[in-house]
Design a protein around this motif. Structure first.
Motif, PDB file in Angstrom:
ATOM      1  N   CYS A  21       0.834  -1.201   0.000  1.00 25.67           N
ATOM      2  CA  CYS A  21       0.000   0.000   0.000  1.00 25.67           C
ATOM      3  C   CYS A  21       0.872   1.256   0.000  1.00 25.67           C
ATOM      4  O   CYS A  21       0.578   2.238  -0.684  1.00 25.67           O
ATOM      5  N   ALA A  22       1.940   1.235   0.760  1.00 26.43           N
ATOM      6  CA  ALA A  22       2.778   2.416   0.916  1.00 26.43           C
ATOM      7  C   ALA A  22       3.793   2.574  -0.209  1.00 26.43           C
ATOM      8  O   ALA A  22       4.061   3.683  -0.657  1.00 26.43           O
ATOM      9  N   TRP A  23       4.383   1.466  -0.662  1.00 21.35           N
ATOM     10  CA  TRP A  23       5.561   1.556  -1.522  1.00 21.35           C
ATOM     11  C   TRP A  23       5.343   1.061  -2.939  1.00 21.35           C
ATOM     12  O   TRP A  23       6.220   1.204  -3.783  1.00 21.35           O
ATOM     13  N   GLN A  24       4.185   0.433  -3.205  1.00 19.64           N
ATOM     14  CA  GLN A  24       3.798   0.033  -4.549  1.00 19.64           C
ATOM     15  C   GLN A  24       4.895  -0.728  -5.296  1.00 19.64           C
ATOM     16  O   GLN A  24       5.412  -1.734  -4.812  1.00 19.64           O
ATOM     17  N   ALA A  25       5.268  -0.252  -6.496  1.00 22.89           N
ATOM     18  CA  ALA A  25       6.215  -0.979  -7.350  1.00 22.89           C
ATOM     19  C   ALA A  25       7.657  -0.864  -6.894  1.00 22.89           C
ATOM     20  O   ALA A  25       8.552  -1.432  -7.522  1.00 22.89           O
ATOM     21  N   GLN A  26       7.897  -0.170  -5.804  1.00 26.72           N
ATOM     22  CA  GLN A  26       9.256  -0.059  -5.267  1.00 26.72           C
ATOM     23  C   GLN A  26       9.585  -1.195  -4.297  1.00 26.72           C
ATOM     24  O   GLN A  26      10.623  -1.151  -3.637  1.00 26.72           O
ATOM     25  N   LEU A  27       8.719  -2.193  -4.227  1.00 27.04           N
ATOM     26  CA  LEU A  27       8.830  -3.243  -3.221  1.00 27.04           C
ATOM     27  C   LEU A  27       9.180  -4.587  -3.841  1.00 27.04           C
ATOM     28  O   LEU A  27       8.662  -4.961  -4.890  1.00 27.04           O
ATOM     29  N   ILE A  28      10.048  -5.332  -3.153  1.00 25.52           N
ATOM     30  CA  ILE A  28      10.337  -6.730  -3.465  1.00 25.52           C
ATOM     31  C   ILE A  28       9.845  -7.568  -2.291  1.00 25.52           C
ATOM     32  O   ILE A  28      10.147  -7.267  -1.132  1.00 25.52           O
ATOM     33  N   ALA A  29       9.088  -8.636  -2.571  1.00 18.65           N
ATOM     34  CA  ALA A  29       8.584  -9.518  -1.513  1.00 18.65           C
ATOM     35  C   ALA A  29       9.076 -10.943  -1.751  1.00 18.65           C
ATOM     36  O   ALA A  29       9.107 -11.418  -2.886  1.00 18.65           O
ATOM     37  N   VAL A  30       9.452 -11.597  -0.651  1.00 22.24           N
ATOM     38  CA  VAL A  30       9.965 -12.970  -0.715  1.00 22.24           C
ATOM     39  C   VAL A  30       9.189 -13.823   0.288  1.00 22.24           C
ATOM     40  O   VAL A  30       9.051 -13.447   1.461  1.00 22.24           O
ATOM     41  N   LEU A  31       8.699 -14.975  -0.164  1.00 15.22           N
ATOM     42  CA  LEU A  31       7.949 -15.884   0.706  1.00 15.22           C
ATOM     43  C   LEU A  31       8.688 -17.210   0.800  1.00 15.22           C
ATOM     44  O   LEU A  31       8.986 -17.849  -0.216  1.00 15.22           O
ATOM     45  N   LEU A  32       8.971 -17.624   2.040  1.00 10.98           N
ATOM     46  CA  LEU A  32       9.762 -18.826   2.308  1.00 10.98           C
ATOM     47  C   LEU A  32       8.883 -19.957   2.841  1.00 10.98           C
ATOM     48  O   LEU A  32       7.661 -19.879   2.823  1.00 10.98           O
ATOM     49  N   SER A  33       9.524 -20.970   3.345  1.00  8.14           N
ATOM     50  CA  SER A  33       8.874 -22.169   3.868  1.00  8.14           C
ATOM     51  C   SER A  33       7.838 -21.843   4.940  1.00  8.14           C
ATOM     52  O   SER A  33       8.015 -20.933   5.747  1.00  8.14           O
ATOM     53  N   GLY A  34       6.758 -22.614   4.967  1.00  6.68           N
ATOM     54  CA  GLY A  34       5.741 -22.442   5.998  1.00  6.68           C
ATOM     55  C   GLY A  34       4.618 -23.432   5.826  1.00  6.68           C
ATOM     56  O   GLY A  34       4.396 -23.963   4.733  1.00  6.68           O
ATOM     57  N   ALA A  35       3.883 -23.675   6.922  1.00  7.50           N
ATOM     58  CA  ALA A  35       2.867 -24.728   6.926  1.00  7.50           C
ATOM     59  C   ALA A  35       1.446 -24.196   6.823  1.00  7.50           C
ATOM     60  O   ALA A  35       0.495 -24.962   6.950  1.00  7.50           O
TER      61      ALA A  35
END
Length: 213
Positions: free
Chosen positions: A114-128
């Motif tokens: 919401c705040a940073w829009q296209a300036q953001l990189i997101a990474v999703l790791l292991s989880g149940a």
């Protein structure tokens, strides 16, 4: 305009992947990294200290309203939601659990998108569980860049696989290649709109400044 920050989320089985990724980043890495792992409510600041031994970057457990700085890693305090503001500061919340979790990955990712829009990189790791899927969709809609750990390399594939199945992922990578990609993306110039004011879809009670201390 360059990327502004990286957000990383994970749960069961993600610490090994996280420490591996952070350990491969150079000491002069140019972006702040904000991390939500599902912690037990009684976990202490020892988590940040322990993670700090795995990386050349400075690892910090932040206070409410603390400003993020390039090349620093910020780990969520136990039993708090962590949100990001358009000015680069961190907000902490003690509102109800989301996806049975506090901290919640979705809360972090949605606020950052919401705040940073296209300036953001997101990474999703292991989880149940599926925490992080909605947040990844929010990052995607805002124009950010999404990376998932390869489910075949995780201890618990449910979390990254949920985001992949939802069509929210730009790349699926091993932990070694995640680090390499983050280094490349941190150096990449690309066009992006200016970040908007924080308008998260979640209504959270934010803490007064420095209330944790």
């Amino acid at each position: 305009m360059s990327y502004r920050a990286i957000v990383i989320g994970g749960s069961s089985g993600s610490y090994t992947a996280l420490s591996s990724v952070l350990g491969m980043l150079p000491a002069d890495f140019s972006l702040p990294i904000i991390i939500v792992l599902h912690l037990h409510p009684t976990d202490s600041e020892g988590f940040a200290e322990h993670l700090g031994h795995e990386t050349p970057l400075t690892v910090i457990e932040p206070c409410d309203k603390q400003m993020t700085q390039p090349g620093c890693v910020y780990t969520v305090p136990a039993n708090y939601h962590m949100l990001l503001e358009r000015d680069g500061s961190i907000a902490l919340s003690v509102d109800k659990k989301v996806n049975w979790s506090r901290p919640s990955i979705d809360v972090l990712f949605e606020s950052a998108a919401c705040a940073w829009q296209a300036q953001l990189i997101a990474v999703l790791l292991s989880g149940a569980n599926c925490d992080g899927m909605q947040g990844m969709l929010a990052v995607q809609q805002a124009g950010g860049y999404n990376i998932a750990q390869d489910p075949t390399s995780t201890k618990n594939p449910v979390m990254p696989q949920a985001a992949i199945t939802a069509g929210a992922i730009d790349e699926v990578l091993s932990t070694q290649n995640i680090a390499k990609r983050l280094i490349d993306l941190a150096a990449l110039e690309h066009c992006a709109p200016k970040p908007r004011s924080l308008a998260s879809t979640r209504l959270l009670k934010l803490l007064p400044k420095d209330s944790r201390r």
